[in-house]
Write a protein that holds these residues in place. Structure first.
Motif, PDB file in Angstrom:
ATOM      1  N   SER A  92      18.688  -2.172   3.543  1.00  0.00           N
ATOM      2  CA  SER A  92      19.880  -2.093   2.702  1.00  0.00           C
ATOM      3  C   SER A  92      19.990  -0.836   1.858  1.00  0.00           C
ATOM      4  O   SER A  92      20.865  -0.740   1.011  1.00  0.00           O
ATOM      5  N   ASP A  93      19.117   0.138   2.057  1.00  0.00           N
ATOM      6  CA  ASP A  93      19.193   1.344   1.241  1.00  0.00           C
ATOM      7  C   ASP A  93      20.378   2.194   1.696  1.00  0.00           C
ATOM      8  O   ASP A  93      20.537   2.468   2.883  1.00  0.00           O
ATOM      9  N   SER A  94      21.206   2.619   0.755  1.00  0.00           N
ATOM     10  CA  SER A  94      22.423   3.346   1.124  1.00  0.00           C
ATOM     11  C   SER A  94      22.129   4.721   1.702  1.00  0.00           C
ATOM     12  O   SER A  94      22.927   5.246   2.482  1.00  0.00           O
ATOM     13  N   PRO A 137      31.469   8.971  16.995  1.00  0.00           N
ATOM     14  CA  PRO A 137      31.267   7.638  17.559  1.00  0.00           C
ATOM     15  C   PRO A 137      30.255   6.760  16.833  1.00  0.00           C
ATOM     16  O   PRO A 137      30.038   5.624  17.232  1.00  0.00           O
ATOM     17  N   ASN A 138      29.580   7.237  15.768  1.00  0.00           N
ATOM     18  CA  ASN A 138      28.418   6.512  15.267  1.00  0.00           C
ATOM     19  C   ASN A 138      28.728   5.275  14.435  1.00  0.00           C
ATOM     20  O   ASN A 138      27.856   4.435  14.254  1.00  0.00           O
ATOM     21  N   SER A 139      29.949   5.117  13.923  1.00  0.00           N
ATOM     22  CA  SER A 139      30.246   3.965  13.064  1.00  0.00           C
ATOM     23  C   SER A 139      30.660   2.741  13.866  1.00  0.00           C
ATOM     24  O   SER A 139      31.677   2.109  13.586  1.00  0.00           O
ATOM     25  N   VAL A 140      29.863   2.406  14.840  1.00  0.00           N
ATOM     26  CA  VAL A 140      30.048   1.159  15.570  1.00  0.00           C
ATOM     27  C   VAL A 140      28.697   0.453  15.575  1.00  0.00           C
ATOM     28  O   VAL A 140      27.643   1.107  15.552  1.00  0.00           O
ATOM     29  N   PRO A 141      28.690  -0.873  15.591  1.00  0.00           N
ATOM     30  CA  PRO A 141      27.429  -1.606  15.442  1.00  0.00           C
ATOM     31  C   PRO A 141      26.376  -1.268  16.493  1.00  0.00           C
ATOM     32  O   PRO A 141      25.176  -1.355  16.205  1.00  0.00           O
ATOM     33  N   TYR A 189      23.747  17.455   2.596  1.00  0.00           N
ATOM     34  CA  TYR A 189      24.952  17.345   3.416  1.00  0.00           C
ATOM     35  C   TYR A 189      25.121  15.967   4.054  1.00  0.00           C
ATOM     36  O   TYR A 189      26.182  15.640   4.587  1.00  0.00           O
ATOM     37  N   SER A 190      24.078  15.133   4.047  1.00  0.00           N
ATOM     38  CA  SER A 190      24.068  13.916   4.850  1.00  0.00           C
ATOM     39  C   SER A 190      25.039  12.863   4.330  1.00  0.00           C
ATOM     40  O   SER A 190      25.122  12.607   3.130  1.00  0.00           O
ATOM     41  N   ASN A 191      25.760  12.228   5.232  1.00  0.00           N
ATOM     42  CA  ASN A 191      26.521  11.031   4.893  1.00  0.00           C
ATOM     43  C   ASN A 191      25.560   9.895   4.563  1.00  0.00           C
ATOM     44  O   ASN A 191      24.377   9.925   4.925  1.00  0.00           O
ATOM     45  N   PHE A 192      26.082   8.855   3.911  1.00  0.00           N
ATOM     46  CA  PHE A 192      25.254   7.731   3.482  1.00  0.00           C
ATOM     47  C   PHE A 192      26.120   6.486   3.426  1.00  0.00           C
ATOM     48  O   PHE A 192      27.338   6.549   3.582  1.00  0.00           O
ATOM     49  N   GLY A 193      25.491   5.333   3.176  1.00  0.00           N
ATOM     50  CA  GLY A 193      26.236   4.079   3.058  1.00  0.00           C
ATOM     51  C   GLY A 193      25.537   2.949   3.768  1.00  0.00           C
ATOM     52  O   GLY A 193      25.190   3.067   4.950  1.00  0.00           O
ATOM     53  N   THR A 194      25.330   1.853   3.074  1.00  0.00           N
ATOM     54  CA  THR A 194      24.594   0.736   3.653  1.00  0.00           C
ATOM     55  C   THR A 194      25.293   0.138   4.866  1.00  0.00           C
ATOM     56  O   THR A 194      24.646  -0.463   5.717  1.00  0.00           O
ATOM     57  N   GLN A 202      30.368   3.708   3.051  1.00  0.00           N
ATOM     58  CA  GLN A 202      30.344   2.336   2.561  1.00  0.00           C
ATOM     59  C   GLN A 202      31.726   1.708   2.689  1.00  0.00           C
ATOM     60  O   GLN A 202      32.742   2.366   2.481  1.00  0.00           O
ATOM     61  N   GLY A 203      31.755   0.440   3.031  1.00  0.00           N
ATOM     62  CA  GLY A 203      33.023  -0.277   3.080  1.00  0.00           C
ATOM     63  C   GLY A 203      33.862   0.115   4.269  1.00  0.00           C
ATOM     64  O   GLY A 203      33.425   0.065   5.406  1.00  0.00           O
ATOM     65  N   SER A 204      35.096   0.577   4.009  1.00  0.00           N
ATOM     66  CA  SER A 204      36.048   0.820   5.095  1.00  0.00           C
ATOM     67  C   SER A 204      35.935   2.215   5.694  1.00  0.00           C
ATOM     68  O   SER A 204      36.510   2.480   6.740  1.00  0.00           O
ATOM     69  N   GLY A 205      35.211   3.140   5.057  1.00  0.00           N
ATOM     70  CA  GLY A 205      35.074   4.482   5.603  1.00  0.00           C
ATOM     71  C   GLY A 205      34.272   4.472   6.896  1.00  0.00           C
ATOM     72  O   GLY A 205      33.349   3.671   7.064  1.00  0.00           O
TER      73      GLY A 205
END
Length: 434
Positions: A406-408, A287-291, A308-313, A280-283
């Motif tokens: 929008s589910d985190s 390569p997956n955190s690109v639109p 173990y899974s990461n999360f964040g809207t 969430q936010g700035s984290g």
């Protein structure tokens, strides 16, 4: 096998990507045509020209980023990084109980396909006429359930390859497991989400050591070049990075390559990461955190977020079965009276190289992303002219367990293959007209 072996394969940054002769590999942001020639004239070897020349991968002396940036048309140059995949031991004990003989005899162990209604979805679509690239460790070219692999189109993009003779064959087991989740034919042991798709092995890992970001990007670009309907990369950096990270310098070029592939019609499914961390936010991760990436979190047999899974809207677009339960303790329970799917059967069963046992269990967001890549192939079969954004939207609208996008934990929800294809098929089953 006891303990956590087979759970959540992880990756480790092992340092700057260097060639055998000690030179450094760079990822370069460029202004298109002609820049590659200029970089070559400046004394660097250009290995890859990606995204119509807007991203280059070049090799040259160490500490030469400033020299590259002085070349006309270069926007940025940064040392590439090497990503080493830590593949835990594969659990094969339950699969060994029923030796494969004829016709998907292990399908009863595929809880991931059952809860996403994949088998029912095959009445409407099976991925026929589609193509999915597996950007990973390669694919076992001799597996009985992977007769739909196109070896001729397979490629290896590996700096300093230590096993060039195997070509796109598997240098480990990760890629074969991912491939089976996407498209195992069911000829012998297990069934993939899209059993009639064509699988393209794109190997970016050597047998020992790591893949470079440059080679991963080359694999994605190649997938779009050959018209892949989806490209799966169950790969990523460890941990949740912050804006000040050196890795932030590579985000622009990653996005450029991914966006180019998406524009050409390829859905890029990526794993959210296995750090139990908030994106969430700035984290971010790469390569997956690109639109342009269609990022997938992992869920359990109980439709809960895997421990173990990461999360964040801000990052998660969709969720899919990756194995394990919401806690490690529950995951490791072996008593069938205590949990519906005792360890190791709550992990994801899929193909592994024949010489390693042919079938085995793994867990991770690496196992979740290919569920979505296979579903993208089902959608493209039913809507051959759909662009990548349309395919993603259809998958999200067919998902369950979340409101909107929008589910985190789940983004738009957990995939449901039957809901998704029924929306497109108009009630007409595959091959029977009703």
């Amino acid at each position: 096998m006891k303990g956590v072996a087979g759970l959540a394969a992880t990756a480790t940054i092992t340092g700057t990507a260097s060639a055998a002769d000690g030179q450094t590999q760079y990822i370069i942001g460029a202004n298109g045509n002609g820049v590659a020639d200029a970089v070559t004239d400046a004394g660097f070897e250009v290995r890859h020209e990606l995204a119509d020349g807007d991203v280059l991968v070049a090799v040259g002396p160490s500490d030469a980023a400033a020299d590259i940036e002085s070349v006309k048309g270069v926007k940025a140059a940064n040392p590439d990084l090497k990503l080493e995949l830590d593949e835990p031991e594969v659990n094969t004990e339950a699969a060994d109980e029923t030796p494969p003989s004829e016709g998907a005899v292990l399908s009863d162990l595929q809880w991931d396909k059952e809860i996403t209604d994949v088998f029912e979805a095959h009445e409407y679509a099976t991925g026929e006429g589609t193509r999915v690239a597996i950007v990973d460790t390669g694919i076992d070219l001799n597996h009985p359930d992977l007769g739909n692999v196109n070896e001729e189109l397979g490629q290896a993009f590996v700096a300093d390859d230590d096993v060039p003779e195997i070509g796109p064959d598997d240098s480990g087991s990760h890629g074969t497991h991912v491939a089976g989740t996407v498209g195992a034919t069911g000829e012998s042991g297990v069934v993939g989400t899209a059993p009639d798709t064509e699988l393209i092995p794109v190997r970016v890992f050597p047998a020992e050591g790591g893949a470079t970001f440059g080679d991963i990007l080359a694999g994605i670009d190649y997938a779009a070049e050959i018209g892949a309907d989806a490209a799966n990369f169950s790969l990523g950096i460890p941990g949740v990075q912050q804006p000040g990270s050196e890795l932030n310098k590579l985000k622009a070029e990653v996005q450029t390559v991914f966006q180019s592939a998406v524009r050409r019609g390829t859905v890029i499914t990526g794993s959210a990461g296995n750090d139990s961390g908030s994106l969430q936010g700035s984290g971010f991760t790469l390569p997956n955190s690109v639109p342009a990436a269609f990022t997938v979190s992992a869920t359990s047999p109980a439709d809960t977020l895997s421990f173990y899974s990461n999360f964040g809207t801000s990052d998660i677009d969709i969720a899919a079965p990756g194995g394990g339960y919401e806690t490690l303790e529950k995951t490791l329970v072996e008593d069938p009276d205590a949990v519906e799917w005792p360890f190791p059967t709550n992990l994801v069963l899929s193909t592994i190289p024949v010489e390693q046992g042919a079938y085995g269990y793994k867990a991770g967001t690496s196992m979740a992303a290919p569920q979505v890549a296979g579903l993208a192939a089902l959608v493209r079969e039913l809507e051959p002219n759909a662009n990548a954004s349309r395919i993603e939207q259809v998958i999200q609208k067919g998902a369950e367990g979340a409101n909107g996008k929008s589910d985190s934990e789940f983004g738009a929800g957990i995939i449901n293959a039957l809901n998704t294809v029924e929306r497109l098929a108009g009630g007409k089953g595959k091959g029977n007209g009703n």
